[in-house]
Scaffold this active site. Structure first.
Site, mmCIF file in Angstrom:
data_model
loop_
_atom_site.group_PDB
_atom_site.id
_atom_site.type_symbol
_atom_site.label_atom_id
_atom_site.label_comp_id
_atom_site.label_asym_id
_atom_site.label_seq_id
_atom_site.Cartn_x
_atom_site.Cartn_y
_atom_site.Cartn_z
ATOM 1 N N LYS A 5 -2.879 5.472 1.017
ATOM 2 C CA LYS A 5 -1.578 6.069 1.294
ATOM 3 C C LYS A 5 -0.988 6.736 0.061
ATOM 4 C CE LYS A 5 -2.065 4.106 5.219
ATOM 5 N NZ LYS A 5 -2.487 4.886 6.394
ATOM 6 N N ILE A 29 0.794 -1.230 0.000
ATOM 7 C CA ILE A 29 0.000 0.000 0.000
ATOM 8 C C ILE A 29 0.826 1.279 0.000
ATOM 9 C CG2 ILE A 29 -1.938 -1.160 1.120
ATOM 10 C CD1 ILE A 29 -1.366 0.408 3.642
#
Lengths: 460, 487
Positions: B277, B240
């Site tokens: 993110k 991520i």
């Protein structure tokens, strides 16, 4: 290699309920491009009132372009991941829900937990209320997706409460007791009852008497009541809708322990026709449940973008009130069209006042009073007559020959075509019965398929 | 009308009344302090600065500009409303094809187009949180285990274990070799599990790492692939933070490794991704399960019904991430800004003798404050941490909450604030470190030890917060894997 959950089929998607979709997917009806295709009557969607929403959006562009007072709120929303939910949205939701119940009950936003659709809400409640191996009682017939939502990953069992057409499928005291005893026979600890009110697939609302039976039963056994009220805004005729919340309040049970064991599931997929936005919720008077469910909602939160958009829309009370009224009017009209069309073909429906579908009695068209005959008839309806309808057995109905037909997910013209096909089906069955032919050759046209396995999103 | 605890426990599930969600740990003091006294540059300049939240706020200007210039991407604008109905009724768990294509495209570009992703393997989930839980449900039965190198994101205990019944077994890593994951450590963890009769179903890695901010090198990745193939267990790669890598060594995805000359059963390889993110969109809940195993794709897709991405969001993302020019510009700018922020931060800290683990990705630094500990214990780490929260007024995350085996490390986030706030945070750290040339001793009658740990959160972020039961007191009711105590 994989888990047991991944390798088994308790997701329930191999049932006939979903097989009908496969056929539809392969050959979907289109008025112009594919007039001989299969008409989708297995999808309980509400597409009747989008024009209303679209025109509201057109006249409120600023509010919805992720702007508030001309300042972009995009960043704020993009970062907002608080599982307690967008306060403005929850405030609007509880007001909306109260309005739908004629403001006879009031809801507290701090008791509302947002989830990714009612699919997630129902599963989350199971995780909160029952351990693996414990059971919930559900009146039959029930929505096929419950087998997945309530059982698959939770390990909870469903024990049916037998309801039949004899008394219009009303839930009786004896049926409740019988189901409980049945569970005990199987050594299953019953943690609660889950009802869908208004009912899917029946389209009926629970009477005051039924609700009181349910409450008495839950008090006696000290178990939970989950009331899935996702169709509460689709009630278009009397008797009016009575929420479990209202029934409890009427009996002044706010201080009774049963109050803490009642939980409502709601969603905007049916009432507002927005299934793609994944807006579901749990309303519970039990603080521990709210707390645990809120934490679990991390696994399926509602997009902040969607929360914001809908909070703006619901804030316009005049719009929502008019929308609900008009929506109900259109549903009523559409349902009457279906009932009339079926009547013309000699087919009756269960008397209903809500929902996006009718519960249709085709028992007289069965070759025999068996589920095999029901399956045979169903295959004929799908493959030879191009109508994807849902067989009662997929809803765990105890009597063969009943089918659920949806009416709110198509245009009027399409519904007319569907009615013509129903008439043709009935005529062919009569011909068949009269001449004893095993197949009506002149109807066997390009609608005949092989049923093959294929995955499909299970819809309600 | 009150309910006794035992009433609730009989009435509700064990899951609902237990602590498996991990949120009752005493580490919430930091959040409590922040929530009750949040910093604001003008309204509350002496408040607590939030440095415990790994969020990416570096490039919103670029995104907002794009949103303004592309009104058709929103179904609520005049330009986009004609699609409203189709989008609003679309609930197919396969997801909008254009969404999957756009995400696959983005994932490829983030990896410098060195690999391509198949849109048909993209499965939606409720954020990476939902993705991890789904993967665990697909790969493991209750009682099974995943190996996870320490330190790791505290949320994994909840995501992989809470409702699934799966346990996490730590793989020992420490600062002696910059927390590298070694073959020996993997073998040791696996052996321990075998001895305890626990069936290991997979290895979970986060690359780039949270909380370290480092990337795995090619040799390590290859050795992981070899290890899991030998043991016939799954490899789940949480990528991520892929687009947050801002300097060399470059990020190498597991997707690249399996295309190399290496023996690998692809049915064992799975990637977890999200836009929370890399893009800074945690609110939109865009999680992705990407598996090379068809059965897992099919099962995860069915399970995605429990956490689909709102089609309104799918539509926006589809539009945004298929604008290749924008995507390339965003990725480049984001890396550039993160690099600048990281450099400023680490340089300033170095000037006051505070070092961080050398890192080149993530939204945080792994700060070494071991020299400020009176003794190398977790109790001393807690004392230091309380000091940082209450006196320095910074909410940072103590290493123990990430299951770090060595006391004295702290994760400090830097990408969730503007430049001004960052300078203020830095000056507070500078002053603090200058003051405390000596290690910090526990005080007598330390009020922090007596602080009320029972919390009620009115509004809380649920991502990246300390939820670890790992370093609980012996009196903690949270059940632990026997292997955790042993390490």
């Amino acid at each position: 290699m994989l888990s047991r959950k991944a390798s088994c089929d308790s997701h329930g998607q191999d049932s006939s309920y979903f097989l009908g979709w496969q056929e539809y997917e392969k050959n979907p009806y289109d008025q112009v491009k594919n007039p001989n295709g299969i008409i989708q009557m297995g999808l309980a969607e509400n597409q009747l009132s989008f024009d209303r929403i679209e025109s509201w959006l057109a006249s409120n562009p600023d509010a919805l372009e992720l702007k508030r007072n001309r300042e972009s709120v995009f960043r704020e929303l993009a970062l907002f991941q608080d599982y307690n939910g967008f306060p403005a949205f929850k405030n609007e939701m509880v007001e909306f829900m109260a309005n739908m119940r004629g403001n006879k009950v009031k809801f507290d936003p701090s008791k509302l937990v947002l989830t990714a659709g009612s699919t997630s809400a129902n599963e989350t409640l199971m995780f909160c209320l029952a351990d693996p191996g414990e059971a919930f009682l559900l009146p039959i017939p029930y929505y096929p997706g419950f087998d997945r939502d309530l059982k698959w990953r939770t390990g909870v069992e469903i024990v049916p409460i037998k309801c039949t057409s004899e008394n219009g499928y009303k839930i009786t005291e004896s049926a409740l007791q019988e189901a409980y005893q049945q569970a005990q026979k199987f050594n299953l600890k019953v943690k609660g009852v889950l009802v869908t009110n208004p009912s899917n697939p029946l389209g009926t609302t629970m009477t005051r008497l039924e609700l009181n039976h349910l409450i008495d039963f839950a008090m006696e056994k000290e178990i939970h009541i989950i009331s899935d009220e996702i169709y509460s805004g689709t009630v278009f005729n009397s008797p009016s809708f009575i929420s479990i919340a209202e029934a409890l309040t009427e009996r002044n049970l706010e201080d009774d322990e049963v109050w803490n064991r009642c939980h409502i599931v709601y969603s905007l997929s049916k009432d507002l026709g927005l299934p793609g936005f994944r807006v579901g919720m749990i309303y519970s008077n039990n603080q521990t449940v709210v707390s645990a469910a809120t934490k679990m909602s991390s696994f399926g939160l509602v997009s902040s973008q969607t929360q914001y958009t809908l909070s703006q829309m619901l804030k316009d009370k005049k719009f929502t009130a008019n929308y609900m009224k008009e929506n109900q009017r259109r549903l009523k009209r559409r349902k009457e069209m279906l009932v009339c069309g079926l009547k013309g073909a000699g087919i009756r429906c269960l008397e209903s006042n809500a929902g996006l579908f009718c519960w249709v009695d085709m028992r007289h068209l069965l070759r025999s009073n068996t589920f095999e005959a029901e399956k045979e008839l169903w295959k004929k309806v799908v493959c030879e007559f191009g109508l994807n309808i849902s067989p009662g057995s997929s809803c765990h109905c105890s009597e063969p020959g009943w089918f659920r037909m949806c009416f709110a997910n198509m245009s009027e013209e399409t519904l007319m075509v569907a009615m013509q096909r129903v008439k043709a089906l009935v005529d062919s069955t009569i011909v068949h019965q009269q001449t004893g032919l095993s197949k009506s050759r002149w109807l066997k046209s390009k609608w005949v398929f092989q049923l093959a396995s294929y995955e499909r999103e299970p819809d309600r | 009308m009150g309910f006794t605890l035992s009433n609730q426990q009989q009435l509700l599930s064990k899951m609902a009344t237990g602590n498996g969600h991990g949120e009752n740990s005493p580490y919430f003091d930091g959040w409590k302090a922040y929530d009750s006294d949040p910093f604001h540059v003008t309204k509350n300049p002496n408040g607590v600065i939030q440095m415990g939240l790994a969020e990416n706020e570096m490039c919103f200007d670029l995104i907002q500009e794009w949103v303004l210039n592309n009104p058709e991407a929103s179904i609520c604008t005049a330009a986009g409303v004609n699609e409203f109905k189709d989008i609003a009724i679309f609930q197919d768990y396969h997801g909008l094809p254009e969404f999957r294509n756009a995400v696959a495209n983005f994932m490829g570009r983030v990896r410098g187009n060195r690999v391509t992703f198949d849109a048909d393997r993209i499965v939606m989930s409720g954020g990476a949180t939902g993705a991890h839980e789904t993967i665990a449900f697909c790969l493991a039965d209750p009682g099974d285990a995943f190996l996870v190198p320490v330190p790791y994101y505290p949320g994994f205990d909840r995501d992989l274990g809470w409702r699934t019944g799966v346990q996490l077994i730590p793989v020992a890593c420490d600062s002696s070799n910059n927390f590298k994951v070694t073959r020996a450590a993997l073998e040791a963890a696996y052996e321990k599990a075998q001895k305890a009769n626990i069936r290991v179903k997979g290895l979970l890695i986060t690359n780039p790492s949270n909380p370290l901010g480092t990337v795995l090198d090619r040799d390590t990745l290859r050795s992981l692939v070899t290890f899991i193939n030998e043991k016939k267990i799954h490899l789940v790669c949480d990528e991520i933070y892929a687009a947050t890598v801002f300097s060399q060594p470059s990020f190498i995805s597991i997707a690249e490794i399996i295309e190399e000359d290496i023996e690998c059963n692809r049915n064992l390889i799975h990637i977890v991704y999200s836009l929370s993110k890399d893009m800074g969109f945690p609110g939109f809940r865009v999680g992705i399960v990407y598996s090379y195993n068809d059965d897992v794709v099919n099962c995860a897709r069915k399970m995605s019904s429990f956490g689909l991405v709102s089609t309104q969001t799918q539509h926006l993302i589809a539009s945004m991430l298929s604008d290749n020019e924008f995507v390339e510009r965003f990725i480049a700018q984001s890396a550039k800004r993160l690099k600048a922020r990281h450099m400023r931060f680490t340089m300033e800290l170095a000037q006051v003798g505070t070092s961080c683990l050398k890192s080149n990705g993530g939204l945080f630094v792994w700060m070494d404050l071991r020299r400020l500990l009176k003794e190398q214990t977790f109790e001393a780490e807690m004392v230091l941490w309380h000091t940082i929260i209450h006196e320095v007024k910074l909410n940072v995350s103590p290493g123990s909450s990430f299951h770090c085996p060595e006391p004295g490390w702290f994760r400090v986030c830097f990408a969730n604030m503007d430049d001004k706030t960052m300078e203020i945070a830095l000056s507070r750290i500078r002053n603090f470190v200058a003051q405390y040339k000596e290690p910090i001793a526990p005080r007598k009658n330390n009020r922090y030890w007596q602080s009320n740990l029972r919390l009620s959160f009115q509004s809380r972020r649920m991502d990246d917060i300390m939820m670890s039961p790992c370093m609980m007191s012996p009196h903690s009711p949270i059940p632990q894997s026997p292997l955790v105590r042993a390490t």
